[in-house]
Structures are given as C-alpha cells and as structure tokens.
Design a protein around this motif. Structure first.
Motif, PDB file in Angstrom:
ATOM      1  N   ARG A 319      -9.534   4.395   2.859  1.00 27.21           N
ATOM      2  CA  ARG A 319      -9.690   3.668   4.094  1.00 27.21           C
ATOM      3  C   ARG A 319      -8.343   2.666   4.150  1.00 27.21           C
ATOM      4  O   ARG A 319      -7.795   2.486   5.296  1.00 27.21           O
ATOM      5  CB  ARG A 319     -10.943   2.741   4.247  1.00 27.21           C
ATOM      6  CG  ARG A 319     -12.231   3.368   4.552  1.00 27.21           C
ATOM      7  CD  ARG A 319     -12.055   3.998   6.053  1.00 27.21           C
ATOM      8  NE  ARG A 319     -12.275   2.667   6.908  1.00 27.21           N
ATOM      9  CZ  ARG A 319     -13.299   2.176   7.325  1.00 27.21           C
ATOM     10  NH1 ARG A 319     -14.456   2.471   6.564  1.00 27.21           N
ATOM     11  NH2 ARG A 319     -13.246   1.178   8.172  1.00 27.21           N
ATOM     12  N   LEU A 323      -5.011   2.437   6.353  1.00 25.03           N
ATOM     13  CA  LEU A 323      -4.784   1.125   7.047  1.00 25.03           C
ATOM     14  C   LEU A 323      -3.108   0.794   6.800  1.00 25.03           C
ATOM     15  O   LEU A 323      -2.215   0.481   7.529  1.00 25.03           O
ATOM     16  CB  LEU A 323      -5.473   0.057   6.299  1.00 25.03           C
ATOM     17  CG  LEU A 323      -5.342  -1.528   6.995  1.00 25.03           C
ATOM     18  CD1 LEU A 323      -5.571  -1.828   8.314  1.00 25.03           C
ATOM     19  CD2 LEU A 323      -5.739  -2.566   5.979  1.00 25.03           C
ATOM     20  N   ASP A 326      -0.633   2.469   9.044  1.00 20.97           N
ATOM     21  CA  ASP A 326      -0.956   2.377  10.430  1.00 20.97           C
ATOM     22  C   ASP A 326      -0.537   0.750  10.718  1.00 20.97           C
ATOM     23  O   ASP A 326      -1.603   0.023  10.674  1.00 20.97           O
ATOM     24  CB  ASP A 326      -2.269   2.558  10.731  1.00 20.97           C
ATOM     25  CG  ASP A 326      -2.730   2.626  12.236  1.00 20.97           C
ATOM     26  OD1 ASP A 326      -1.734   1.965  13.027  1.00 20.97           O
ATOM     27  OD2 ASP A 326      -3.563   3.233  12.852  1.00 20.97           O
ATOM     28  N   GLU A 329      -2.900  -0.759  13.206  1.00 18.20           N
ATOM     29  CA  GLU A 329      -4.465  -1.288  12.761  1.00 18.20           C
ATOM     30  C   GLU A 329      -4.171  -2.389  11.884  1.00 18.20           C
ATOM     31  O   GLU A 329      -5.077  -3.508  11.753  1.00 18.20           O
ATOM     32  CB  GLU A 329      -5.122  -0.061  12.052  1.00 18.20           C
ATOM     33  CG  GLU A 329      -6.376  -0.401  11.596  1.00 18.20           C
ATOM     34  CD  GLU A 329      -7.080   0.503  11.084  1.00 18.20           C
ATOM     35  OE1 GLU A 329      -8.266   0.451  10.402  1.00 18.20           O
ATOM     36  OE2 GLU A 329      -6.294   1.610  10.797  1.00 18.20           O
ATOM     37  N   ALA A 332      -3.596  -5.670  13.732  1.00 19.74           N
ATOM     38  CA  ALA A 332      -4.917  -5.841  14.681  1.00 19.74           C
ATOM     39  C   ALA A 332      -6.050  -6.703  13.775  1.00 19.74           C
ATOM     40  O   ALA A 332      -6.418  -7.567  14.138  1.00 19.74           O
ATOM     41  CB  ALA A 332      -5.458  -4.856  15.222  1.00 19.74           C
ATOM     42  N   ARG A 333      -6.206  -5.928  12.796  1.00 25.65           N
ATOM     43  CA  ARG A 333      -7.373  -6.528  11.678  1.00 25.65           C
ATOM     44  C   ARG A 333      -7.030  -7.795  11.336  1.00 25.65           C
ATOM     45  O   ARG A 333      -7.820  -8.551  10.890  1.00 25.65           O
ATOM     46  CB  ARG A 333      -7.697  -5.637  10.595  1.00 25.65           C
ATOM     47  CG  ARG A 333      -8.369  -4.392  10.991  1.00 25.65           C
ATOM     48  CD  ARG A 333      -8.852  -3.293  10.034  1.00 25.65           C
ATOM     49  NE  ARG A 333      -9.462  -2.270  10.155  1.00 25.65           N
ATOM     50  CZ  ARG A 333     -10.748  -2.036  10.568  1.00 25.65           C
ATOM     51  NH1 ARG A 333     -11.454  -3.256  10.463  1.00 25.65           N
ATOM     52  NH2 ARG A 333     -11.390  -0.933  10.716  1.00 25.65           N
TER      53      ARG A 333
END
Length: 359
Positions: A319, A323, A326, A329, A332-333
């Motif tokens: 995961r 991340l 990307d 992403e 955004a996180r």
C-alpha cells in the motif's frame, strides 16, 4: 477558576503543554508531580506560567502503583490551593488516584483522565479502587472513544467527554515532503516488540526493492538489537537509521523529513494502542500515517491513514509503494491529515477541558 492538577508526568517538559494551554484559556492551574521520576527533565519548572509542586513518592516510575509518601501533605495542599476542581491525570484504578480521592473533600468536584481501552478485570485492591473512583468522580475525560466505552461498561454514569492528546502547533507543522525526494518512512517510540520495529524493517526491505527508501527510527529499547540484526539479514542495514530519544525540536524536524510515519503496533494480551500521540504529531507535520488497524489507531488516524490487518506487513508495504507511485493520492492523504490535526491542538483541547471544568 482554580484547578489543582495531579499528573505523574508533570516533571517531563514536553508533557506540560496541556497545563500551558489551560493557563492560556484562563484557568488558574497548580500542578502536582512526583519529585522523583525516571523520565523527568532537568528544566526550570519556574519558567512555566503556573505553579508546580513536587512531592516525594514511593515506587517512582511505576505509573499505576506509585504512591505519594504523605497523606497529610496532600490534605494540606488541597487546603492551601482551595481548588474549584481537582483534576487527576491518573487512571481510576491507580494507587495515586485512590490516595487523592480519599483525602479530597466530598464537596470538591473531581475530574479524571483515562486511557484504559481494554476491558481488564483487575485483582484486588485495584478493582475496588476503580469502582470507588467511578462512584466519586464527577466527570471523566478519556482520550479515545474506546476508553470511554470501557468506562461506561464498568459502570461509570457521570459526565464524560472524549479529549484527544494534543500537540503544539508552533513545534509540529507541515514540512515540504515530496515524492520526488528519497522515500523516508519513520517509526517513533519505545523499541519493544509490540511497537513493530521488525515489521517496519520488513516494510523497508520490500520498498527498497522498488525505489531507494530509508527507515528513520527515533527511540530506544530492548528490540533495537533484533531490529538491526533483521536489517542486516535482509541487506538493508545501510538504509536504517536508529536515533535515541530526540529533543522536541529535533523530533519535529524528523517528522517533517518523512513522507510516511509507521504505526505497526501489535496488541498483546493486556495492551492495545491507547491513543498514539505519534499519529497526531505525524499528521500535523504533513506525513501520511500507515499502520495496523489495532486499538485506537483507526479512531485517531481516521480516513487519511493507510491501515491494514495486524501483522500484514507485506500488504502495508504494498500500500505504501502504491502511495509513493501516486502523487495525487499522497497529496490528498497528506492534506486530509493536516486538516484532521487542526482539531487536536493543545489550544483546542484546553478550551474543551475548560468547558468540562465549568459544567
């Protein structure tokens, strides 16, 4: 409003942020702390905007079994300060809480902290201490909804407000983390098996197969040797940095260096993660939190975090790898974590705690 706060961690400089924020919120605080405590810092408590009184204790360093040596000193201090509220930052089953509750006048309102998020059935006399505390205390401020649920399940029927552990926004603030830089994952805290150093090293090895990655660890403990040995066996010793406990400013700088902060905590028979102060500090610093869905971690880390099943280090590494590939992403996180942290500054916590005192 005069508040007498009792806290075993009051001699630790970084743990007095709550008191400073309460004073800024208009509360007249007097803090009582053990005169001897293993983690105590040698700073000048007189520089704080509140009075600190140190009293000798038996069993210093034992959070739940330390005891103040003189009941008369406790009684005299309550009489001198004449508080409107007695605030016990000790667990309801603890020896220190029992001492203060037995001495406190019946008409004095008492509020109490709890982080106990496992439904433990304590042996005598601690079970009796806990039941007596729940009958006597006016209000509880648990640090998580899990801890609140445990208290309710054990019969506490009074006022209850979940107050998170906070952070100092002048120290912990977003860095300029970018995926264009070397990927830095970080682990903070005691190096004991349940905190997951070995799993963090395995995640490091997995990520290093895909892109240059460094694991920065800030902390110390008995698991350090095993973590270093595992890193050597996996061929990632050169990508592992382990630093001892850092000063607050250095700690904050390390957070801002990391794109991802790991919380791979594993529950034991008697413990699960109770809050995870690291989560709040990491998100405030602009790092994405990644860890196991254990204890209070999902509650505190929220939607911005990457969480997997306990022990699923391969899934966690996968995961994080996705991340890191990307940027949208990640951005955004990261932004969502920063936004979530704004609800958890010490100033915000102090305002809510002051409102609890005034009810």
């Amino acid at each position: 409003m005069r508040v007498l706060r009792v806290y075993h961690g009051g001699r630790i400089e970084a743990h007095r942020e709550r008191e400073r924020a309460l004073v800024a919120a208009g509360v007249d605080v007097t803090l009582v702390a053990p005169s001897d405590w293993p983690e105590a810092t040698n700073d000048d408590t007189g520089a704080d905007p509140f009075r600190t009184i140190e009293l000798p204790v038996k069993r210093p360093g034992d959070v739940n079994r330390h005891a103040y040596e003189s009941r008369d000193a406790i009684r005299a201090l309550i009489g001198e300060v004449r508080p409107d509220v007695l605030d016990l930052h000790e667990e309801p089953f603890s020896v220190a809480a029992r001492q203060w509750l037995r001495v406190a006048p019946k008409e004095l309102p008492v509020v109490m902290y709890t982080a106990q998020n496992v439904d433990k059935r304590f042996p005598p006399p601690f079970a009796q201490y806990e039941r007596a505390a729940f009958r006597r205390v006016t209000a509880l401020y648990p640090c998580s909804r899990q801890a609140a649920s445990v208290a309710r399940g054990k019969g506490f029927a009074g006022e209850l407000d979940v107050l998170p552990l906070g952070f100092d926004e002048t120290v912990f603030f977003p860095g300029e983390q970018s995926l264009e830089d070397e990927l830095v994952i970080a682990l903070f805290g005691r190096l004991v098996p349940e905190k997951g150093l070995s799993d963090a090293v395995r995640v490091l090895a997995l990520l290093n197969e895909l892109r240059p990655t460094r694991l920065v660890v800030a902390g110390s403990g008995p698991d350090e040797a095993a973590g270093r040995a595992l890193a050597a066996s996996l061929g990632v010793s050169d990508s592992l940095e382990i630093e001892p406990w850092l000063a607050l400013g250095e700690l904050a700088t390390t957070y801002r260096r990391a794109q991802v902060v790991l919380i791979p905590s594993r529950p034991t028979e008697t413990w699960v993660e109770q809050f995870g102060r690291v989560i709040v500090e990491a998100q405030a610093s602009g790092a994405v939190v990644a860890g196991y869905s254990s204890g209070s971690i999902p509650e505190v880390a929220g939607d911005p975090a990457i969480l997997t099943a306990v022990g699923g280090w391969a899934d966690l590494g996968d995961r994080i790898a996705r991340l890191a590939a990307d940027p949208a992403e990640f951005a955004a996180r990261r932004a969502a974590g920063i936004e979530l942290s704004r609800e958890r500054t010490w100033s915000d916590v102090a305002e809510r705690q002051t409102a609890l005192y005034e009810r």
